[in-house]
Write a protein that holds these residues in place. Structure first.
Motif, PDB file in Angstrom:
ATOM      1  N   UNK A 142      -0.899   2.522   4.053  1.00  0.00           N
ATOM      2  CA  UNK A 142       0.012   3.588   4.495  1.00  0.00           C
ATOM      3  C   UNK A 142       1.252   3.597   3.594  1.00  0.00           C
ATOM      4  N   UNK A 143       1.711   2.419   3.202  1.00  0.00           N
ATOM      5  CA  UNK A 143       2.880   2.317   2.322  1.00  0.00           C
ATOM      6  C   UNK A 143       2.583   2.977   0.969  1.00  0.00           C
ATOM      7  N   UNK A 144       1.386   2.733   0.443  1.00  0.00           N
ATOM      8  CA  UNK A 144       0.997   3.338  -0.842  1.00  0.00           C
ATOM      9  C   UNK A 144       0.959   4.862  -0.723  1.00  0.00           C
ATOM     10  N   UNK A 145       0.358   5.336   0.390  1.00  0.00           N
ATOM     11  CA  UNK A 145       0.251   6.791   0.531  1.00  0.00           C
ATOM     12  C   UNK A 145       1.619   7.421   0.791  1.00  0.00           C
ATOM     13  N   UNK A 146       2.456   6.724   1.525  1.00  0.00           N
ATOM     14  CA  UNK A 146       3.816   7.199   1.817  1.00  0.00           C
ATOM     15  C   UNK A 146       4.586   7.407   0.509  1.00  0.00           C
ATOM     16  N   UNK A 147       4.449   6.439  -0.395  1.00  0.00           N
ATOM     17  CA  UNK A 147       5.117   6.514  -1.701  1.00  0.00           C
ATOM     18  C   UNK A 147       4.600   7.724  -2.503  1.00  0.00           C
ATOM     19  N   UNK A 148       3.290   7.908  -2.479  1.00  0.00           N
ATOM     20  CA  UNK A 148       2.686   9.046  -3.197  1.00  0.00           C
ATOM     21  C   UNK A 148       3.217  10.368  -2.669  1.00  0.00           C
ATOM     22  N   UNK A 149       3.318  10.473  -1.344  1.00  0.00           N
ATOM     23  CA  UNK A 149       3.774  11.726  -0.735  1.00  0.00           C
ATOM     24  C   UNK A 149       5.226  12.004  -1.096  1.00  0.00           C
ATOM     25  N   UNK A 150       6.038  10.958  -1.138  1.00  0.00           N
ATOM     26  CA  UNK A 150       7.440  11.146  -1.528  1.00  0.00           C
ATOM     27  C   UNK A 150       7.508  11.608  -2.979  1.00  0.00           C
ATOM     28  N   UNK A 151       6.670  10.981  -3.841  1.00  0.00           N
ATOM     29  CA  UNK A 151       6.676  11.368  -5.260  1.00  0.00           C
ATOM     30  C   UNK A 151       6.245  12.819  -5.439  1.00  0.00           C
ATOM     31  N   UNK A 152       5.320  13.264  -4.573  1.00  0.00           N
ATOM     32  CA  UNK A 152       4.837  14.655  -4.667  1.00  0.00           C
ATOM     33  C   UNK A 152       5.824  15.627  -4.050  1.00  0.00           C
ATOM     34  N   UNK A 153       6.861  15.101  -3.388  1.00  0.00           N
ATOM     35  CA  UNK A 153       7.844  15.983  -2.752  1.00  0.00           C
ATOM     36  C   UNK A 153       7.388  16.530  -1.411  1.00  0.00           C
TER      37      UNK A 153
END
Ligand code: DC
Length: 212
Positions: A142-153
């Motif tokens: 979930x932490x990895x996906x959370x980071x990806x979503x933040x990077x994607x805006x």
């Protein structure tokens, strides 16, 4: 060296596609992302199904599977949460699974392929020479996906991302038709505390051993 078939299965957000791509490049093999094929069908439903009712959508796709559905090269359009969630719902439909499994088997019939998904080592290629089962804790994923979503805006709260990961895990492992499970002869790798280079080293060694 032999041209073998490599099957990579595991939970969502374990890095399956990252390592599948690296291994394919390393060996000069074709990489096939089977999750993208489930997502492509989900996108097709969103674009063409007249109903947004979950049950009606599943019924509709049972009758509308056809060879003109684009399954590859759809880029970021299939990477949204909406598409991912619908992909996980349609992945329980036996007609959808049979349709995609037979396409995947055709793509890999000559070997020299790295395929990632949920049922590759158990159903699509039960005789694959190398099977890898990737795991990591739900929190790490979930932490990895959370980071990806933040990077994607497209930020979401961490709690929502974690809930989504848990829901998807539940659906992937509890469906009747080919649920996610480790094949008896798969090598299990828990990468919660491993760096990418550590995993690449481990996996390329395994690959080299198996294709000798
Ligand atoms: O790996 P992914 O998140 O792109 O996959 C999207 C969904 O498709 C996931 O919820 C499970 C499903 N899937 C499947 O059931 N079997 C596969 N071989 C690949 C994906």
């Amino acid at each position: 060296m032999k041209k073998i078939t490599v099957a990579i299965d595991g939970y969502s957000s374990c890095g399956k596609s990252t390592f599948a791509k690296i291994l394919a490049e390393y060996a000069g093999y074709t990489y096939v992302d089977t999750g993208a094929m489930y997502r492509a069908i989900a996108l097709y439903i969103l674009q063409h199904c007249p109903s947004s009712d979950p049950e009606e959508r599943l019924e509709w796709i049972r009758h509308n599977l056809n060879d003109n559905i684009p399954l590859m090269g759809l880029g970021d359009a299939i990477r949204t949460l909406e598409v991912g969630n619908l992909a996980s719902q349609i992945a329980v439909v036996p007609e959808v699974r049979h349709f995609l499994v037979s396409k995947q088997q055709q793509m890999g019939e000559r070997g020299g392929v790295v395929m990632d998904g949920r049922d590759i080592g158990t159903v699509v290629f039960p005789h694959a020479e190398l099977k890898i089962f990737l795991t990591a804790t739900a929190e790490v994923r979930a932490q990895r996906r959370y980071k990806e979503l933040i990077e994607k805006g497209t930020p979401m709260s961490f709690e929502d991302v974690l809930r989504d990961v848990n829901d998807r895990d539940y659906r992937d492992t509890h469906r009747e038709e080919s649920p996610l499970r480790k094949a008896d002869d798969a090598v299990e790798l828990d990468n919660s505390n491993m760096t990418i280079p550590e995993q690449v080293e481990y996996l390329t060694k395994l690959l080299d051993e198996r294709r000798k």
